[in-house]
Design a protein around this motif. Structure first.
Motif, short mmCIF file in Angstrom:
data_model
loop_
_atom_site.label_atom_id
_atom_site.label_comp_id
_atom_site.label_asym_id
_atom_site.label_seq_id
_atom_site.Cartn_x
_atom_site.Cartn_y
_atom_site.Cartn_z
N THR A 158 44.93 39.24 51.45
CA THR A 158 45.80 38.14 50.99
C THR A 158 46.95 37.92 51.96
O THR A 158 47.30 38.80 52.75
N ALA A 159 47.53 36.76 51.89
CA ALA A 159 48.80 36.45 52.55
C ALA A 159 49.76 36.06 51.44
O ALA A 159 49.55 35.06 50.75
N GLY A 160 50.78 36.86 51.22
CA GLY A 160 51.67 36.67 50.08
C GLY A 160 51.54 37.87 49.16
O GLY A 160 50.46 38.15 48.65
N SER A 164 47.53 38.50 44.67
CA SER A 164 46.45 39.19 43.96
C SER A 164 46.90 39.74 42.61
O SER A 164 46.33 40.70 42.10
N ARG A 165 47.91 39.13 42.03
CA ARG A 165 48.39 39.58 40.72
C ARG A 165 47.26 39.62 39.69
O ARG A 165 46.47 38.67 39.60
N LEU A 166 47.23 40.71 38.92
CA LEU A 166 46.29 40.86 37.81
C LEU A 166 44.84 40.76 38.25
O LEU A 166 43.98 40.35 37.48
N LYS A 173 49.31 46.74 37.64
CA LYS A 173 50.65 47.12 38.06
C LYS A 173 51.67 46.73 36.98
O LYS A 173 51.60 45.63 36.43
N PRO A 174 52.63 47.61 36.69
CA PRO A 174 53.65 47.30 35.68
C PRO A 174 54.41 46.01 35.99
O PRO A 174 54.73 45.24 35.07
N GLU A 175 54.69 45.76 37.27
CA GLU A 175 55.43 44.55 37.62
C GLU A 175 54.62 43.28 37.35
O GLU A 175 55.16 42.22 37.04
N ASP A 176 53.28 43.39 37.46
CA ASP A 176 52.42 42.24 37.16
C ASP A 176 52.42 41.95 35.65
O ASP A 176 52.44 40.80 35.23
N VAL A 177 52.38 43.03 34.86
CA VAL A 177 52.42 42.87 33.41
C VAL A 177 53.75 42.27 32.97
O VAL A 177 53.80 41.41 32.08
#
Length: 282
Positions: A158-160, A164-166, A173-177
């Motif tokens: 990915t770029a960014g 690839s969240r979730l 990842k906790p930050e994604d949740v």
């Protein structure tokens, strides 16, 4: 300039109001199924603006229109399509302010289904209808253990940093949740705002009104989510005794008109719908 062949053919198709009589009409639009942007090859069991636009236009296009009735049976689905359909109903209603829009909840008018109901000026439910579910939900699966079991290597580029969240094939990842929770909160706020805008002071001051719960018709009436109990025919016969009920059907896709469907797409659609309906015991 001469009209095109398409324009000529279209001009000869009778509209719902061009029947050569002077009968008062209550036009009915069926909003049945899951709310999804994904088109169905047979146009069954799904609601989106593209699928329902023609039916809504036909329903409001009548010179002796007494009311438009929305017959709703939906467990909800995509919030954007819920909003688009509801907004289109209000746009058409604004052109005929003297014509009331009535919503009739059948088995379920929950989540996005209730969002659609709020596009009406008045909402009715059956005693056994499930109404409400003013909340936001999303779900998915995690396949990291499955990949490890079969020795499959996941390659993701990915770029960014948040692209690839979730991702279902990567560890959660906790930050994604946390990010997803914020998105849910924003959507929930929009949903609550829409209900308050449409229902106004008819809503009861109940702390649990917007917690995502559903209620049967009688309780929904106590909470101000609906205006009364009853079905389409009894309400229409009482309010508009001289009017004829006419259903405005949407235009069907080519595959539906030919009686041809895509088995794989139909199976996937059936599974998706089964999951949504099963949340309400149906």
């Amino acid at each position: 300039m001469s009209a095109s062949v398409t324009d000529l053919l279209t001009s000869r198709i009778p509209r719902i109001g061009d029947r050569g009589d002077r009968t008062d009409v209550v036009a009915v639009v069926k909003l049945h199924g899951v709310i999804t942007p994904t088109p169905s090859p047979l146009a069954r069991g799904s609601i989106n603006l593209a699928a329902i636009e023609s039916a809504l236009t036909r329903a409001f296009d009548h010179d002796r229109l007494k009311a438009v009735a929305l017959l709703i049976n939906s467990p909800g689905g995509a919030p954007t399509q819920s909003g688009l359909v509801a907004e289109r109903i209000r746009q058409l209603a604004a052109k005929k302010p003297e014509v009331p829009v009535l919503a009739f909840c059948e088995d379920v008018a929950a989540s996005g289904g209730y969002w659609l109901a709020c596009a009406a000026d008045e909402i009715y439910a059956h005693r056994t209808s499930l109404v409400g579910s003013i909340g936001v939900i999303s779900g998915g699966f995690g396949f990291t253990g499955l990949l490890e079991r079969f020795g499959i290597e996941r390659r993701l580029h990915t770029a960014g940093e948040n692209k690839s969240r979730l991702d279902p094939f990567s560890p959660e990842k906790p930050e994604d949740v946390e990010w997803l929770g914020k998105m849910h909160a924003q959507l929930h706020e929009l949903f609550v705002g829409w209900v308050k805008e449409r229902r106004g002071d008819r809503l009861a001051s109940d702390a649990d009104l917007f917690n995502g719960d559903v209620w049967l018709g009688e309780k929904a009436k106590e909470l101000g989510l609906v205006d009364g109990l009853g079905n389409l025919r009894e309400v229409v016969e009482d309010r508009f005794p001289d009017a004829e009920i006419r259903v405005a059907e949407p235009k069907k896709p080519l595959l539906a008109r030919l009686g041809v469907g895509a088995p794989a797409a139909a199976l996937l659609e059936a599974v998706t719908q089964r999951v949504l309906w099963s949340r309400y015991g149906l």
